[in-house]
Design a protein around this motif. Structure first.
Motif, PDB file in Angstrom:
ATOM      1  N   MET A 167     104.681 -13.980 -29.666  1.00 11.43           N
ATOM      2  CA  MET A 167     104.252 -14.378 -28.323  1.00 11.43           C
ATOM      3  C   MET A 167     104.610 -15.821 -27.995  1.00 11.43           C
ATOM      4  SD  MET A 167     102.992 -12.485 -26.077  1.00 11.43           S
ATOM      5  CE  MET A 167     101.511 -12.439 -25.095  1.00 11.43           C
ATOM      6  N   LYS A 168     104.487 -16.682 -28.999  1.00  5.39           N
ATOM      7  CA  LYS A 168     104.688 -18.105 -28.728  1.00  5.39           C
ATOM      8  C   LYS A 168     105.994 -18.368 -28.018  1.00  5.39           C
ATOM      9  CE  LYS A 168     102.240 -21.222 -31.752  1.00  5.39           C
ATOM     10  NZ  LYS A 168     102.454 -21.064 -33.199  1.00  5.39           N
ATOM     11  N   ASN A 169     107.048 -17.734 -28.482  1.00  5.39           N
ATOM     12  CA  ASN A 169     108.325 -17.912 -27.794  1.00  5.39           C
ATOM     13  C   ASN A 169     108.554 -16.850 -26.732  1.00  5.39           C
ATOM     14  OD1 ASN A 169     109.119 -20.194 -29.104  1.00  5.39           O
ATOM     15  ND2 ASN A 169     110.104 -19.072 -30.798  1.00  5.39           N
ATOM     16  N   GLY A 170     108.045 -15.653 -27.035  1.00  4.15           N
ATOM     17  CA  GLY A 170     108.283 -14.556 -26.096  1.00  4.15           C
ATOM     18  C   GLY A 170     107.685 -14.808 -24.733  1.00  4.15           C
ATOM     19  N   ILE A 171     106.642 -15.638 -24.693  1.00  2.18           N
ATOM     20  CA  ILE A 171     105.948 -15.850 -23.437  1.00  2.18           C
ATOM     21  C   ILE A 171     106.647 -16.894 -22.556  1.00  2.18           C
ATOM     22  CG2 ILE A 171     104.370 -17.740 -24.016  1.00  2.18           C
ATOM     23  CD1 ILE A 171     103.420 -14.427 -22.376  1.00  2.18           C
ATOM     24  N   LEU A 172     107.619 -17.598 -23.127  1.00  5.77           N
ATOM     25  CA  LEU A 172     108.253 -18.670 -22.361  1.00  5.77           C
ATOM     26  C   LEU A 172     108.853 -18.246 -21.021  1.00  5.77           C
ATOM     27  CD1 LEU A 172     109.816 -20.855 -25.181  1.00  5.77           C
ATOM     28  CD2 LEU A 172     107.849 -21.352 -23.758  1.00  5.77           C
ATOM     29  N   PRO A 173     109.554 -17.111 -20.986  1.00  6.69           N
ATOM     30  CA  PRO A 173     110.086 -16.704 -19.674  1.00  6.69           C
ATOM     31  C   PRO A 173     108.986 -16.527 -18.627  1.00  6.69           C
ATOM     32  CG  PRO A 173     110.966 -15.286 -21.411  1.00  6.69           C
ATOM     33  CD  PRO A 173     109.967 -16.181 -22.056  1.00  6.69           C
ATOM     34  N   VAL A 174     107.840 -16.068 -19.096  1.00  6.37           N
ATOM     35  CA  VAL A 174     106.740 -15.888 -18.145  1.00  6.37           C
ATOM     36  C   VAL A 174     106.256 -17.229 -17.628  1.00  6.37           C
ATOM     37  CG1 VAL A 174     104.391 -15.032 -17.865  1.00  6.37           C
ATOM     38  CG2 VAL A 174     106.018 -13.747 -19.214  1.00  6.37           C
ATOM     39  N   VAL A 175     106.183 -18.206 -18.545  1.00  9.84           N
ATOM     40  CA  VAL A 175     105.731 -19.536 -18.128  1.00  9.84           C
ATOM     41  C   VAL A 175     106.684 -20.127 -17.085  1.00  9.84           C
ATOM     42  CG1 VAL A 175     105.271 -21.878 -18.907  1.00  9.84           C
ATOM     43  CG2 VAL A 175     104.536 -19.960 -20.287  1.00  9.84           C
ATOM     44  N   SER A 176     108.008 -19.965 -17.336  1.00 10.92           N
ATOM     45  CA  SER A 176     108.951 -20.488 -16.341  1.00 10.92           C
ATOM     46  C   SER A 176     108.780 -19.769 -15.021  1.00 10.92           C
ATOM     47  CB  SER A 176     110.402 -20.269 -16.755  1.00 10.92           C
ATOM     48  OG  SER A 176     110.576 -20.527 -18.086  1.00 10.92           O
ATOM     49  N   TYR A 177     108.463 -18.489 -15.111  1.00 11.09           N
ATOM     50  CA  TYR A 177     108.328 -17.705 -13.894  1.00 11.09           C
ATOM     51  C   TYR A 177     107.087 -18.084 -13.099  1.00 11.09           C
ATOM     52  CZ  TYR A 177     107.583 -13.701 -10.854  1.00 11.09           C
ATOM     53  OH  TYR A 177     107.337 -12.893  -9.763  1.00 11.09           O
ATOM     54  N   LEU A 178     106.111 -18.686 -13.770  1.00  3.34           N
ATOM     55  CA  LEU A 178     104.866 -19.005 -13.075  1.00  3.34           C
ATOM     56  C   LEU A 178     105.076 -19.882 -11.838  1.00  3.34           C
ATOM     57  CD1 LEU A 178     102.073 -19.608 -15.720  1.00  3.34           C
ATOM     58  CD2 LEU A 178     102.354 -17.737 -14.115  1.00  3.34           C
TER      59      LEU A 178
END
Lengths: 523, 319
Positions: free
Chosen positions: B237-248
């Motif tokens: 998750m730590k890295n996998g979630i990064l695209p979501v953070v950018s999308y926020l």
């Protein structure tokens, strides 16, 4: 997370139970009687401010007392003396004749930019003060003592008494306005003379009224609290009504009108409004009255009303809707395709040959679009003319109408008071509501004389003659149908008397709580 | 850090100025010359009085009659900017008793709340959906999740909205059909607002996780005997979630500015309707005010997202 909770607590407010909840339109543009221009805003303001008189729904030509307990008029009909009752503002200050003088002066002062200022041109020297020619003390309104208001008119005006109930004429409390100017309509500063006071005004959300204990007729006001929701979408308003959150709505979505109008809680009837076509008489080909008449004669209004607009809308003969006191409907131009074709040929375009390209202007919405399509088909079928459809956005539409940049266009008008002049005055020369470029000296003369004639029968005859010129002979406009009221009222809400102008007088309403409880347990 | 903040602050102000200028110019270029035009037109005298009152008789951007500071300040735009510096966003033309602060003021917390809950719903629905899909990659569960996500993106909210009202307000009778003020009023609108973003978040989470789960360190962790749920939720998750953070950032933008339909259906006094109504009615100052608010909110939110990204991903440059 913390931000979230803070916001939650900050803006979630508890909705209380109100005696009555209504939707009478979207957010009002103002609650200052002098500023108000829309029908929905006037309904709210009428619950807050009292006028000299109140509309007598049963007999509009004889208004009921308001802030004035009695009045007399001179024989020539030019001077009215109003005797004010000992009424109080909501802050306990007495209502005086000086309040009226102040408010009417404010209304009539040109630099304030109030649109309905011209209603005070009925006063002697009203127009001249507005134009800066004379000082205000020359204008025909003065306080002869604290409780006597003397009004002198420029000319005798038969419907003047009706106007004294109109929202624009209702006085405001001078110290409020003076001290705050812009901000005096906030609830915390709002001083009123009407049946309710302003408790809350959440912009575009709701307005809450509470019974005004200092109202002169407070004994007859049976509601303690009223909420008016600012809901623009008719669908949403209906949803709220159906779910029981709202007790009264004043408009319904067109597509389901047929299902709703047969219900017991539907209250419909003809309204005091007319939907019509304007012709630009300053532009070819509609500078020729024969062509205008041909276009008018080609429309089958009965079919339009039966299948398109439906409900209680009524095919129009004249421009003035029926039902106002002392008005007789004229014949108008009936559906006559043969006559239409004949006139078109006479004007030089037999069977539509060689007719220039023209377009019908209207503001885009579902109703207007449907009607436009029916008109287009009618003109094609009967006259063999292809009329283009021109439906720009709202502001462009009104701009082009005012600037006379159209061939023919949709028009809509509802009467401000129950007399023919509110419709017929529009088309006199130079009236800024005319917007057709049409001018006729005979018409002007007839309307002007009628407006000053106090005796009912000759007045009626003069208006009739004028309307015949407008609709049958010169035809700068072609009335299509008269609009309809479409109220939905819960059965336990009492006190709404159906009336032509759909005046929704909240102070008359009351709730039959037994009936309401019975129906709620039944659900 | 400080020079970086300073740079951001300056670009903030410059961007704002350009956006306001552009909006101002576009609004004045739009056809329909007078904002007071109406079906019952005001008389020429009334128009004149109002033009004077609202400074509409001043030139728009440059006052060429004088060659002093007045060239810029005695203009409509100049008067507006001057007002801004004093916290005054100008008067509303439509709502004559009110100025823009009154109009937009109460709407901002409403829109923020709707947006915040909507985004929360989006994350609460999207992330788990994405995780499940990634973990059950290529199974029926995965395919179902993807289809649902597509549906969320494609289905227009003015169709889904009334459907939800029909089912929950009239069919089941458990939710109100419209209104604002109580927590229960927020459920359907927040869901409707968050759904498109949820769909996107689900897809991004799924894609991000799938990629991460292929990596060597994950295989190593599994080999070490780390339980699967920890492998997925703690390590990948730590890295996998990064695209979501950018999308926020863009998600917040969409959610905040896309609320008009929801506000109309549910009679919510938010910013979206002010923005659209203002444009239609040529209520210049309200539109400028709304643009200003959106701009500030979006730039702030993007800045926060940037900070979060730096915090989460040590590979990002810190100077």
């Amino acid at each position: 997370m913390a931000l979230f909770c803070g916001l939650w607590i900050g803006c979630a407010d508890q909705t209380r139970d109100f005696d009555l909840t209504l939707v009478v339109g979207g957010e009002p543009e103002s609650l200052d009687p002098a500023q108000i221009q829309s029908l929905s805003a006037s309904r709210i303001a009428d619950s807050l401010f009292e006028g000299l008189t109140n509309l007598n729904i049963a007999d509009p030509t004889h208004p009921l007392p308001g802030l004035a307990e009695s009045w007399t008029s001179s024989d020539d009909g030019r001077t009215y003396t109003f005797h004010l009752r000992a009424a109080r503002w909501s802050n306990n200050a007495p209502v005086t004749a000086h309040d009226f003088v102040y408010s009417w002066k404010r209304l009539l002062t040109r630099s304030n930019g109030f649109q309905y200022a011209d209603f005070l041109f009925y006063l002697k020297n009203g127009r001249r003060y507005y134009d800066g020619e004379v000082p205000f003390d020359q204008v025909g309104v003065r306080a002869a003592g604290d409780r006597t208001l003397v009004v002198t008119l420029e000319r005798p005006t038969a419907h003047f008494l009706q106007l004294t109930a109109f929202t624009t004429f209702r006085p405001v409390y001078p110290p409020s306005v003076e001290q705050r100017n812009g901000g005096w309509t906030r609830p915390e500063h709002f001083v009123t003379s009407g049946p309710f006071v302003l408790e809350e005004w959440r912009f575009k959300h709701r307005i809450v009224l509470r019974k005004n204990p200092r109202y002169w007729d407070a004994a007859n006001v049976r509601l303690e609290s009223v909420a008016l929701l600012a809901v623009k979408s008719e669908n949403t308003a209906l949803n709220l009504y159906e779910s029981g959150a709202v007790d009264f709505i004043s408009s319904v979505p067109g597509p389901i009108l047929d299902t709703l109008k047969v219900r017991d809680d539907f209250q419909g009837g003809v309204a005091f409004g007319t939907y019509f076509i304007r012709f630009n008489t300053q532009r070819k080909p509609f500078d020729d009255p024969r062509i205008r008449q041909a276009f008018a004669l080609a429309i089958d209004r009965q079919t339009l009303v039966r299948h398109v607009t439906r409900g209680h809308t009524q095919a129009a003969r004249g421009f003035v809707p029926p039902g106002s006191p002392g008005y007789d409907a004229i014949e108008g131009l009936r559906f006559d395709p043969d006559d239409a074709r004949r006139l078109l040929a006479e004007a030089g375009y037999p069977d539509g040959k060689g007719f220039p390209k023209v377009a019908y202007l209207f503001n885009k919405n579902e109703n207007n679009t449907e009607i436009a399509q029916v008109l287009k088909a009618a003109w094609k079928d009967v006259l063999n003319i292809d009329v283009g459809m021109d439906d720009p956005d709202w502001k462009v539409y009104v701009g082009r109408l005012t600037g006379l940049q159209y061939d023919l266009s949709r028009g809509n008008w509802y009467g401000d008071y129950l007399a023919p002049s509110t419709f017929l005055d529009m088309f006199t020369t130079g009236n800024h509501f005319n917007q057709t470029g049409w001018s006729d000296a005979d018409y002007d003369r007839l309307v002007d004389t009628a407006n000053q004639t106090l005796a009912a029968a000759p007045r009626r005859a003069l208006y009739r003659e004028a309307e015949q010129i407008l609709v049958e002979q010169q035809t700068p406009i072609a009335p299509l149908f008269h609009t309809a009221t479409t109220n939905m009222i819960k059965p336990w809400v009492k006190g709404m008397t159906p009336n032509l102008r759909n005046v929704i007088r909240v102070k008359d309403f009351w709730v039959d709580t037994e009936a309401k409880n019975r129906s709620e347990t039944a659900q | 850090m400080i020079p970086h903040f300073l740079k951001r602050a300056v670009s903030f102000v410059v961007t704002l100025f350009i956006v306001l200028l552009a909006t101002f110019v576009i609004m004045n270029l739009a056809p329909g010359d007078n904002p007071f035009a109406d079906e019952r037109p005001p008389s020429p005298e009334v128009i004149e009085a109002r033009n004077k009152k609202y400074h509409l008789d001043r030139p728009l951007l440059l006052n060429t009659r004088t060659l002093s500071a007045d060239t810029f300040t005695d203009t409509q735009f100049g008067i507006y900017l001057n007002g801004l510096l004093h916290g005054d966003l100008g008067p509303s033309f439509q709502y004559m008793d009110r100025d823009v602060n009154d109009v937009l003021g109460p709407a901002i917390p409403v829109s923020l709340l709707l947006g915040a809950i909507g985004l929360t719903v989006a994350l609460a629905l999207g992330i788990p959906a994405g995780v499940i899909a990634a973990v059950r990659y290529n199974s029926w569960t995965d395919r179902a999740a993807i289809t649902a996500a597509m549906g969320g993106v494609i289905l227009p909210n003015f169709i889904l909205g009334p459907l939800l009202v029909m089912v929950f307000a009239f069919g089941l009778g458990i939710l109100p059909p419209a209104g604002w003020g109580r927590p229960v009023d927020m459920i359907l609108p927040a869901f409707l607002t968050g759904l498109p973003a949820a769909a996107m978040i689900a897809r991004l989470t799924r894609a991000g996780l799938i990629e991460e789960l292929r990596k060597d360190y994950i295989r190593a962790a599994r080999a070490r005997g780390v339980p699967e749920y920890k492998v997925v939720l703690k390590h990948a998750m730590k890295n996998g979630i990064l695209p979501v953070v950018s999308y926020l950032g863009p998600a917040a933008a969409n959610v905040l500015t896309g609320t008009v339909v929801v506000e109309t259906i549910f009679a919510i006094p938010g910013m979206g309707t002010h923005f659209v109504d203002g444009a239609i009615q040529r209520d210049y100052k309200v539109v400028l005010g709304a643009v200003l608010v959106y701009c500030v909110l979006l730039m702030t939110f993007n800045f926060l997202v940037d900070l979060a990204y730096r915090f989460l991903d040590p590979r990002v440059e810190r100077t």
